[in-house]
Scaffold this motif. Structure first.
Motif, short mmCIF file in Angstrom:
data_model
loop_
_atom_site.label_atom_id
_atom_site.label_comp_id
_atom_site.label_asym_id
_atom_site.label_seq_id
_atom_site.Cartn_x
_atom_site.Cartn_y
_atom_site.Cartn_z
N PHE A 114 44.30 28.23 34.73
CA PHE A 114 42.96 27.61 34.89
C PHE A 114 41.78 28.78 36.19
N ALA A 115 42.88 29.35 36.41
CA ALA A 115 41.17 30.82 37.28
C ALA A 115 40.69 31.36 36.26
N GLU A 116 41.22 31.75 35.02
CA GLU A 116 40.83 32.29 33.94
C GLU A 116 39.79 31.84 33.17
N ARG A 117 39.54 30.03 33.52
CA ARG A 117 39.17 29.01 32.79
C ARG A 117 37.93 28.87 33.48
N LEU A 118 38.04 29.23 34.97
CA LEU A 118 36.91 28.41 36.35
C LEU A 118 36.04 29.72 36.81
N GLN A 119 36.68 31.14 36.07
CA GLN A 119 36.29 32.26 35.91
C GLN A 119 36.40 32.95 37.41
N MET A 120 37.33 33.06 38.36
CA MET A 120 37.79 33.04 39.60
C MET A 120 39.12 34.29 39.67
N THR A 121 38.97 34.59 40.47
CA THR A 121 40.25 35.31 40.65
C THR A 121 40.99 35.22 42.92
N LEU A 122 42.49 34.84 41.63
CA LEU A 122 43.79 34.72 43.25
C LEU A 122 44.55 35.85 43.35
N GLY A 123 44.22 36.91 42.11
CA GLY A 123 44.91 37.99 43.10
C GLY A 123 44.23 39.07 43.89
N GLY A 124 44.31 40.20 43.66
CA GLY A 124 43.65 41.48 44.12
C GLY A 124 44.16 42.28 45.40
N ASP A 125 44.14 43.43 45.74
CA ASP A 125 44.27 43.64 46.56
C ASP A 125 43.40 44.28 47.41
N THR A 126 43.84 44.16 48.86
CA THR A 126 42.59 43.91 49.94
C THR A 126 43.01 44.18 51.11
N LYS A 127 43.08 45.30 52.15
CA LYS A 127 43.56 45.48 52.99
C LYS A 127 43.99 43.58 53.72
#
Length: 625
Positions: free
Chosen positions: A547-560
């Protein structure tokens, strides 16, 4: 012969007179002069081997004999007499002493400061409070354990608290943060407890919670305050229009500050300490010297005049005043002076938040900022209802507020459920009611009325609004009763999927149906729904990724920020998770929130045992997207 006998008689009489003139003690033995010791037994005759003792000559009658002091062997020589103290005066002491003319111009506070007479504490030593734990909310009221931050890095805690500069987009995030900041907490190691309390009170001020901030600073004795604590305390007392509350600190710190606001506060405090004449003179001097704005000095004179008996009239004129400041507003509200409508309308949200919690203002003025305070979490649903109850009971000139109060009453007491439902619809949708700036405030207002409505398929089309209203006040048990009425894949179903208690899971088919029916801009509601369900663990990870790919969004990621909140959640540090969640929820509207932030906030809160708060934030995001 006659002379010798007369001398003996005079000697005897003299002794008698001296004995009679001596004062007689009325105290028992041991409280006055020591009791005479019993007469010692006669000493035995010295043996031939003991040294001969030098006997004192027996005085003859009438003669005075000075008893010589026998010398002792190896007696130490007498200590020399102490030298007199030095009378040398430092060269710069006379230069630092004020002249007579300068002394005449010194105020009482300045003179006390010069002579070292300024008090250090206003509380006796036995009554002073410990700084081991500072706060007002205990664990029984939802507060954090006292040692929550004790082992944390003081630099990190300080940076996070300093970084929370704006109100939060989430009502439930605001409530959670307020509860954490007012908890009875120990400071991190190597951090001053007063500084820790000042940082927490500063955050409360910045999110509009002036009443809890005032309570927090009051839990620290004024004699312990530093400059930072004094600054945030003034902001809190000004935000509550309770200027007298700052007087202990103003008295103790004296002339530590010289700005106009501080000097006006000094004068007000002096007036309420019985020095009204001095206070009025100082305020007039400030105004004439141009050190304070004329309108501020006049309002301060009226405030100070309330403490005395002179009843001196002060004519406050707003002509030429183009701006409104927090201190000016607090003075006007406290003395009951009417502020020109043009100044209040464009003043900004700060004054709406202050007005909503100001008990001295009439209900009509408080209602002007009540909707903002309600949607932000400053006012509870019950407090908002009470305001409209006052509007109904006393009547207002504002037709919109009066109509809202009447309609809200119908939502509670109308005999037929259909009539109550119609009243709720009117509040939610009509532009004629008093709340027009935010629909979520209308949900907060009608939360308990919605919970009283019986569950019926006849109201299925309104189930989404009913459930959103109930969850805005945390009435999740009432909301779940509508589970059998709502359609799968609808907005009402999604609100329950995220906000209902218990272990739940949702099917990808129902989520897919919700996404297809979503008409929000850029499908923000769908993005928040997927992020919230994934954070609560109610959506399969694989489905969430699809669903995240379908909605073109990212739930992960590495930030401080992501690393910090994940680490806090992994170590079960509830306090740090709350602060970091608040750091990520700053903003004026939900447009500032990203699905990734929502995912990590909901997930971390759920991991540290704050499932209820995580669910309410998730449901709020879906309702307000």
């Amino acid at each position: 012969m006659i002379g010798a006998a007369g001398a003996a008689l005079l000697a005897a009489n003299g002794g008698l007179v001296m004995a009679q003139d001596a004062p007689t003690s009325l105290l028992p033995p041991g409280f006055g002069n020591p009791s005479p010791s019993p007469t010692a037994a006669p000493a035995p005759a010295p043996s031939p081997s003991s040294p001969e003792v030098q006997r004192s000559p027996v005085p003859s009658q009438g003669g005075a004999v000075v008893q010589p002091i026998p010398s002792q062997p190896n007696e130490a020589s007498p200590a020399p007499a102490p030298s007199p103290p030095s009378t040398d005066i430092p060269d710069d002491l006379l230069d630092r002493l004020p002249s007579a003319a300068e002394l005449e111009n010194l105020s009482t506070d300045e003179l006390d400061e010069l002579l070292g007479l300024r008090p250090k504490f206003d509380i006796p030593p036995a009554a002073r409070r410990s700084l081991t734990r500072v706060g007002v909310t205990g664990t029984d009221a939802g507060g954090l354990p006292s040692q929550t931050f004790a082992g944390q890095s003081p630099e990190l805690v300080s940076a996070i608290l300093t970084g929370i500069r704006e109100p939060l987009v989430s009502r439930w995030g605001h409530i959670l943060l307020r509860r954490a900041l007012t908890s009875r907490l120990a400071a991190p190691q190597e951090m001053d407890p007063v500084q820790f309390a000042a940082l927490r009170a500063g955050v409360l001020n910045r999110i509009g919670e002036f009443v809890p901030a005032r309570s927090l600073v009051q839990s620290v004795d004024a004699g312990e305050w530093n400059a930072a604590m004094t600054d945030v305390a003034i902001d809190a007392y000004v935000g509550t229009a309770d200027l007298i509350g700052i007087c202990p600190a103003v008295t103790l710190q004296g002339t530590s500050r010289e700005d106009a606001q501080w000097r006006m506060l000094q004068s007000i405090c002096n007036a309420f300490a019985g020095e009204e004449t001095r206070a009025q003179t100082d305020l007039q001097r400030l105004m004439r010297g141009g050190n304070a704005e004329r309108i501020d000095a006049l309002l301060a004179q009226r405030y100070a005049g309330a403490a005395g008996r002179s009843r001196r009239a002060v004519n406050v004129e707003w002509d030429g005043v183009e701006t409104l400041t927090p201190f000016r507003y607090a003075l006007a509200v406290a003395v009951g002076d009417e502020i020109p409508e043009g100044l209040v309308e464009g003043a900004g949200p700060y004054y709406q938040r202050v007005a909503a919690r100001a008990p001295m203002l009439p209900a009509e003025q408080r209602l002007a900022g009540a909707s903002l305070a309600a949607k932000e979490g400053i006012l509870s649903s019950q407090a908002l209802i009470d305001l409209y109850a006052q509007a109904y009971a006393f009547g207002l000139t504002d037709e919109g507020a009066t109509q809202t109060a009447q309609t809200l009453r119908n939502a509670y007491v109308a005999s037929a459920p259909a009539a109550r439902m119609e009243a709720l619809r009117t509040i939610w949708t009509s532009d004629a009611v008093g709340i027009v700036d935010d629909s979520y405030a209308r949900f907060v207002l009608t939360a308990y009325a919605a919970a009283r409505l019986p569950v019926s398929p006849a109201f299925a089309q309104d189930a989404g609004s009913l459930i959103a209203a109930m969850l805005s006040a945390g009435l999740d048990r009432n909301a779940i009763a509508w589970s059998d009425v709502v359609d799968d894949g609808s907005q009402a179903w999604m609100l329950l999927a995220a906000g209902a208690p218990g272990d739940r899971s949702v099917s990808s088919g129902d989520v897919d149906s919700f996404l297809d029916e979503d008409g929000s801009a850029a499908q923000r509601r769908s993005k928040f729904a997927v992020a919230a369900l994934a954070g609560l663990g109610r959506l399969d990870e694989g489905d969430a990724a699809d669903f995240a790919e379908r909605l073109q969004m990212t739930l992960g990621g590495d930030t401080k920020w992501v690393r910090l909140i994940q680490q806090a959640a992994a170590t079960d540090n509830r306090g740090m998770v709350i602060l970091l969640a608040a750091l990520g929820m700053q903003g004026e509207s939900w447009e500032r929130m990203t699905p990734r932030h929502l995912f990590h906030i909901v997930r971390s809160l759920d991991q540290v045992g704050l499932n209820a708060e995580a669910r309410m934030i998730a449901a709020e995001a879906i309702a307000r997207a």
